[in-house]
Scaffold this motif. Sequence first.
Motif, PDB file in Angstrom:
ATOM      1  N   LYS A 115      14.648  23.924 -67.665  1.00  0.00           N
ATOM      2  CA  LYS A 115      15.562  24.869 -67.023  1.00  0.00           C
ATOM      3  C   LYS A 115      14.851  25.521 -65.848  1.00  0.00           C
ATOM      4  O   LYS A 115      13.684  25.898 -65.958  1.00  0.00           O
ATOM      5  CB  LYS A 115      15.988  25.939 -68.030  1.00  0.00           C
ATOM      6  CG  LYS A 115      16.911  26.976 -67.435  1.00  0.00           C
ATOM      7  CD  LYS A 115      17.309  28.000 -68.449  1.00  0.00           C
ATOM      8  CE  LYS A 115      18.194  29.045 -67.775  1.00  0.00           C
ATOM      9  NZ  LYS A 115      18.628  30.091 -68.678  1.00  0.00           N
ATOM     10  N   ARG A 117      15.400  28.729 -63.773  1.00  0.00           N
ATOM     11  CA  ARG A 117      16.229  29.931 -63.854  1.00  0.00           C
ATOM     12  C   ARG A 117      16.781  30.317 -62.478  1.00  0.00           C
ATOM     13  O   ARG A 117      16.125  30.107 -61.447  1.00  0.00           O
ATOM     14  CB  ARG A 117      15.443  31.091 -64.464  1.00  0.00           C
ATOM     15  CG  ARG A 117      14.236  31.500 -63.708  1.00  0.00           C
ATOM     16  CD  ARG A 117      13.508  32.592 -64.447  1.00  0.00           C
ATOM     17  NE  ARG A 117      12.361  33.046 -63.651  1.00  0.00           N
ATOM     18  CZ  ARG A 117      11.682  34.134 -63.924  1.00  0.00           C
ATOM     19  NH1 ARG A 117      12.031  34.881 -64.951  1.00  0.00           N
ATOM     20  NH2 ARG A 117      10.659  34.486 -63.181  1.00  0.00           N
ATOM     21  N   ARG A 118      17.981  30.857 -62.523  1.00  0.00           N
ATOM     22  CA  ARG A 118      18.725  31.328 -61.353  1.00  0.00           C
ATOM     23  C   ARG A 118      19.079  30.208 -60.384  1.00  0.00           C
ATOM     24  O   ARG A 118      19.474  30.462 -59.256  1.00  0.00           O
ATOM     25  CB  ARG A 118      17.940  32.422 -60.594  1.00  0.00           C
ATOM     26  CG  ARG A 118      17.714  33.687 -61.405  1.00  0.00           C
ATOM     27  CD  ARG A 118      17.076  34.771 -60.581  1.00  0.00           C
ATOM     28  NE  ARG A 118      15.811  34.367 -59.996  1.00  0.00           N
ATOM     29  CZ  ARG A 118      14.633  34.478 -60.614  1.00  0.00           C
ATOM     30  NH1 ARG A 118      14.589  35.003 -61.833  1.00  0.00           N
ATOM     31  NH2 ARG A 118      13.535  34.107 -60.017  1.00  0.00           N
ATOM     32  N   LYS A 119      18.913  28.960 -60.751  1.00  0.00           N
ATOM     33  CA  LYS A 119      19.205  27.841 -59.850  1.00  0.00           C
ATOM     34  C   LYS A 119      20.362  26.983 -60.367  1.00  0.00           C
ATOM     35  O   LYS A 119      20.628  25.930 -59.800  1.00  0.00           O
ATOM     36  CB  LYS A 119      17.966  26.934 -59.673  1.00  0.00           C
ATOM     37  CG  LYS A 119      16.734  27.650 -59.204  1.00  0.00           C
ATOM     38  CD  LYS A 119      16.936  28.254 -57.841  1.00  0.00           C
ATOM     39  CE  LYS A 119      15.671  28.958 -57.384  1.00  0.00           C
ATOM     40  NZ  LYS A 119      15.924  29.764 -56.189  1.00  0.00           N
ATOM     41  N   HIS A 120      20.981  27.398 -61.475  1.00  0.00           N
ATOM     42  CA  HIS A 120      22.065  26.627 -62.085  1.00  0.00           C
ATOM     43  C   HIS A 120      21.608  25.183 -62.354  1.00  0.00           C
ATOM     44  O   HIS A 120      22.268  24.220 -61.999  1.00  0.00           O
ATOM     45  CB  HIS A 120      23.313  26.656 -61.185  1.00  0.00           C
ATOM     46  CG  HIS A 120      24.537  26.168 -61.894  1.00  0.00           C
ATOM     47  ND1 HIS A 120      25.106  26.851 -62.943  1.00  0.00           N
ATOM     48  CD2 HIS A 120      25.294  25.049 -61.725  1.00  0.00           C
ATOM     49  CE1 HIS A 120      26.152  26.184 -63.374  1.00  0.00           C
ATOM     50  NE2 HIS A 120      26.292  25.088 -62.658  1.00  0.00           N
ATOM     51  N   SER A 121      20.401  25.079 -62.931  1.00  0.00           N
ATOM     52  CA  SER A 121      19.808  23.765 -63.162  1.00  0.00           C
ATOM     53  C   SER A 121      19.228  23.730 -64.573  1.00  0.00           C
ATOM     54  O   SER A 121      18.329  24.527 -64.896  1.00  0.00           O
ATOM     55  CB  SER A 121      18.711  23.504 -62.128  1.00  0.00           C
ATOM     56  OG  SER A 121      18.000  22.349 -62.458  1.00  0.00           O
ATOM     57  N   ARG A 122      19.757  22.900 -65.372  1.00  0.00           N
ATOM     58  CA  ARG A 122      19.183  22.683 -66.704  1.00  0.00           C
ATOM     59  C   ARG A 122      19.402  21.228 -67.096  1.00  0.00           C
ATOM     60  O   ARG A 122      20.364  20.595 -66.668  1.00  0.00           O
ATOM     61  CB  ARG A 122      19.799  23.623 -67.739  1.00  0.00           C
ATOM     62  CG  ARG A 122      21.272  23.472 -67.910  1.00  0.00           C
ATOM     63  CD  ARG A 122      21.798  24.336 -69.024  1.00  0.00           C
ATOM     64  NE  ARG A 122      21.518  25.739 -68.814  1.00  0.00           N
ATOM     65  CZ  ARG A 122      21.812  26.696 -69.690  1.00  0.00           C
ATOM     66  NH1 ARG A 122      22.398  26.366 -70.828  1.00  0.00           N
ATOM     67  NH2 ARG A 122      21.531  27.944 -69.456  1.00  0.00           N
TER      68      ARG A 122
END
Length: 197
Positions: A115, A117-122
Amino acid sequence: FKTYHPDGSRIDRDKVQLASWRAGAPSGGIFAVIHIGGKQHKVTVDDVIVSDKLKPVEFYTVGKILTLTEEDIMLMGTQSHTLVGMPRLEKATGASVTLQIEELTKDAKIVIFKKRRRKHSRRKNGFRREVSLLRVVDIQLPEDLRGSSGNVLGGNGGVLPLDVLDDDNKDDLVEDGADTNDMDSYGDSKDERESKE
């Protein structure tokens, strides 16, 4: 391995105790360090090895018996002897470890979660390693260290105590003409015990 008490009652032994006796307890038994599947494993008789999938799959099928010779054995040892290879026991003729392939399966799942964070990436992935389960059937020492019955010369040499052996197996361990009823669990007669004390 079910024997009887002197009063006629049966002795039931649990599987863990029987497995430890087959592996040579309490005297230490025979062990080996083998090289298979790119890794080294320290094994005794009845051990199960979890190895990476052995290839080619057509050759390594379930139920197949493999015999590792001295080229694949790194070290062998008993209570009284240790053979160290440099890196393998190439000069120890007759040394072998026999394995049987019990199962070809996949290992437990490993979850890989990443993940940012704060990047809309997981990202979530699973991984299951393909493995081969091998059981150690037999370990043979080199020919110059074997006795008449295949056991180690000198010492107890990984032999089962006499009180847990069947009557058929006792004949291999006891000298001719010796009375097994007068012997303790290590094969010493009453006269030998008295002379030790």
